[in-house]
Write an enzyme that holds these catalytic residues in place. Structure first.
Site, short mmCIF file in Angstrom:
data_model
loop_
_atom_site.label_atom_id
_atom_site.label_comp_id
_atom_site.label_asym_id
_atom_site.label_seq_id
_atom_site.Cartn_x
_atom_site.Cartn_y
_atom_site.Cartn_z
N ASP A 339 29.02 18.46 11.24
CA ASP A 339 27.75 18.49 10.98
C ASP A 339 27.21 19.78 11.31
OD1 ASP A 339 28.18 17.74 13.64
OD2 ASP A 339 25.93 17.26 13.58
N GLU A 340 26.33 20.21 10.57
CA GLU A 340 25.45 21.49 10.71
C GLU A 340 26.25 22.60 10.99
OE1 GLU A 340 21.46 19.71 12.54
OE2 GLU A 340 23.00 19.58 13.96
N VAL A 341 27.09 23.11 10.29
CA VAL A 341 28.05 24.23 10.68
C VAL A 341 27.03 25.44 10.24
CG1 VAL A 341 30.01 25.52 10.12
CG2 VAL A 341 29.99 23.01 10.27
#
Ligand SMILES: *[C@@H]1O[C@H](CO)[C@@H](O)[C@H](O)[C@H]1NC(C)=O
Ligand SMILES: *[C@@H]1O[C@H](CO)[C@@H](O)[C@H](O)[C@H]1NC(C)=O
Ligand SMILES: *[C@@H]1O[C@H](CO)[C@@H](O)[C@H](O)[C@H]1NC(C)=O
Ligand SMILES: *[C@@H]1O[C@H](CO)[C@@H](O)[C@H](O)[C@H]1NC(C)=O
Length: 543
Positions: A339-341
């Site tokens: 997630d959320e790279v």
């Protein structure tokens, strides 16, 4: 149940429930109601048994299988029934002897027969496929708990312990005649704990598992590392926690504890689903392994970024770590994160950009997919099943159909869930149950009213929803406030995950009260068992 429907002046409180003005507890606790609500529960008549806690025993059927998991559970529940009830009674009231006399009194219940019809194996860990079904009869004809699995027996023992209540004059413990046939609606009923943003003590993790079992939750999703700290003591890479934990010896989870957590959870029918989140959320990994992370070039306040997906050494390292994870953690599933790279760092780095040109990788989402696909292929080659956060899917990685997608964002979970299941992927949904988001303390109704099946899909799509999770992200939570933040708000989620689909509860006081009063009882019950659950709804009292 008797309801005092007093329609006095009412105001709307910030938790969405209407308060009324009347002295005394606003929300009376029910007596002997089970949480989460069983699938099928029939009270046959007004008959009841009395339980003298000190004299109560479980009696294994002659035909029953047995094993340590079972006998330890019987001891645990006997302890809860006997000592807890007696202790509470002693603290608050002088102990009076129980004399029951009225016509509905069926006698003293001195034992419950327990029969495990299938085999019992202490080596077996709970799994996604486990069967948790049980039947429990407390009637004049039979007083018996039956299941074909030890997991079903565990759930049934919890139910039985909840049926016992103290009478209004505090003198007797009673169980009403009841027939229960129960099983979960979803196989995956999780609670995520983030142990990176704050360290959670070992005691508080074990106690969380206890409380989960009181709410029939069965997956401990251990978000064990993140940007801020790396508390897991790795066998292959001990330097990760030596440098990456908040403290190299005091604030770590060593191998002994990791084993203990899994054993403690196993005995309660809880799976441990570990998450080593990559390629983002890994800054703490870089303290020991700076070369693992992408060098940011002139990015304000950021020197290192996500795992560098261009280097072979990154994959060699991550694969070796997952070899270890496969050996250390017993569950067939592992959560790969994803997630959320943050793309700013990749964007800034010329070598990363050259790598993308050389390989025709069109954008940074595709680069993220390039990394995660390699990882999924690897963990699958060593026999693990993957769960990923939703971005891996929405960024168009080519995923094996069996990859489970964990939907978590709150902007449009229904459409993401629809797309994920349309594509044939199993799904887990967390979006509605973020325990870190607080409105008032008493904001459980929103958790209760959200449903994993709230999306416009076919029955086939809905069948792909394996379950749901409540998430305890730890930005402002540590062992000091963990329990009161989680419980009983996660109990609302737990009933949604276990019990039959139910109509939404309106915020009207007289209609939500039956649920609020049951949740009040569940909260008081957890308090009696040493869990610091906070009052759920409003002015109330627990004994
Ligand atoms: C035990 O199992 C046998 C064979 O399945 C059955 O005939 C018998 O009735 C059972 N006894 C009890 C007490 O349930
Ligand atoms: C409980 O009662 C029901 C209905 O009489 C019966 O079908 C079931 O087998 C009973 N279960 C146990 C464990 O006694
Ligand atoms: C990385 O691995 C690939 C495929 O195994 C190989 O072709 C390449 O030469 C390696 N690159 C380096 C820098 O070792
Ligand atoms: C993924 O594919 C969809 C449909 O082709 C497209 O609309 C979307 O922009 C793509 N997402 C990314 C991050 O590339």
């Amino acid at each position: 149940m008797r309801w005092l429907l007093v329609l006095l002046l009412s105001i709307s409180a910030t938790n969405g429930l209407e308060y009324i003005f009347k002295p005394g507890p606003l929300i009376p606790a029910t007596k002997g109601e089970v949480w989460p609500k069983p699938q099928r529960e029939d009270k046959l008549d007004d008959g009841y048994f009395s339980v003298l806690p000190s004299f109560f025993r479980f009696a294994l059927s002659k035909n029953s299988s047995t094993c340590a998991t079972l006998t330890e559970a019987l001891d645990r529940y006997r302890h809860l029934i006997v000592f807890n009830n007696r202790r509470v009674q002693k603290i608050y009231f002088k102990v009076r002897s129980c004399h029951e006399a009225d016509a509905n009194f069926l006698g003293y219940l001195t034992s419950l027969e327990v029969e495990l019809t299938g085999k019992c194996d202490d080596e077996e860990f709970p799994s996604f496929e486990m069967n948790e079904e049980y039947t429990l009869n407390v009637t004049s004809a039979t007083q018996k708990l039956t299941s074909s699995t030890v997991w079903g027996i565990l759930r049934g023992l919890e139910t039985f312990s909840q049926l016992i209540y103290l009478t209004d004059d505090y003198s007797c413990h009673r169980v009403e005649t009841t027939q229960i046939h129960d099983y979960p609606r979803f196989a995956h009923r999780g609670l995520l704990l983030d142990t990176s943003r704050h360290y959670h003590t070992k005691e508080s993790i074990l106690q969380l598992l206890d409380a989960m079992s009181y709410n029939k939750m069965n997956v401990f999703h251990w978000h064990i590392t993140d940007d801020y700290s790396f508390p897991y003591v790795s066998i292959n890479f001990p330097e990760l926690s030596q440098k990456g934990a908040f403290h190299p010896t005091l604030m770590v989870y060593d191998q002994k504890f990791v084993k203990e957590v899994q054993e403690y959870a196993r005995k309660r029918g809880i799976r441990v689903l570990v998450e080593f989140d990559t390629p983002g959320h890994t800054l703490s990994w870089g303290l020991a392994k700076p070369d693992l992370l992408t060098k940011c070039v002139n990015v304000p306040r950021l020197e290192l970024g996500p795992i560098d997906p261009t280097k072979n050494s990154s994959y060699e390292f991550v694969f070796k770590l997952f070899d270890e994870i496969k050996e250390v953690f017993r569950d067939k599933y592992t959560h790969l994160g994803g997630d959320e790279v943050d793309f700013a760092c990749w964007e800034s780095n010329p070598e990363v950009n050259q790598f993308m040109v050389d390989r025709d990788i069109a954008d940074y989402s595709a680069l993220q997919s390039y990394y995660i696909q390699k990882l999924i292929d690897y963990v699958s080659s060593i026999g693990l099943k993957s769960i990923v956060w939703e971005e891996v899917f929405t960024h168009n990685a080519t995923l094996p159909e069996t990859t489970v997608v964990n939907v978590w964002k709150s902007d449009d979970p229904q459409s993401v869930l629809d797309q994920v299941t349309k594509a044939g992927h199993p799904a887990i949904i967390s979006s509605y149950w973020y325990l870190d988001i607080l409105q008032t303390g008493g904001d459980w109704l929103k958790f209760y009213n959200a449903d994993p099946w709230d999306f416009p899909g076919t029955d086939q799509q809905k069948a792909l929803v394996l379950g749901a999770e409540a998430c305890m992200w730890s930005e402002v939570v540590d062992s000091n406030n963990l329990e009161s933040r989680v419980w009983p708000r996660a109990s609302a989620a737990a009933e949604r995950f276990w019990s039959a689909q139910a109509p939404k509860q309106p915020a009207l006081l007289e209609e939500v009260w039956p649920v609020a009063s049951r949740l009040q009882e569940q909260t008081c019950r957890m308090n009696r068992r040493g869990i610091n659950a906070q009052p759920p709804t409003g002015p109330s009292v627990c004994f």
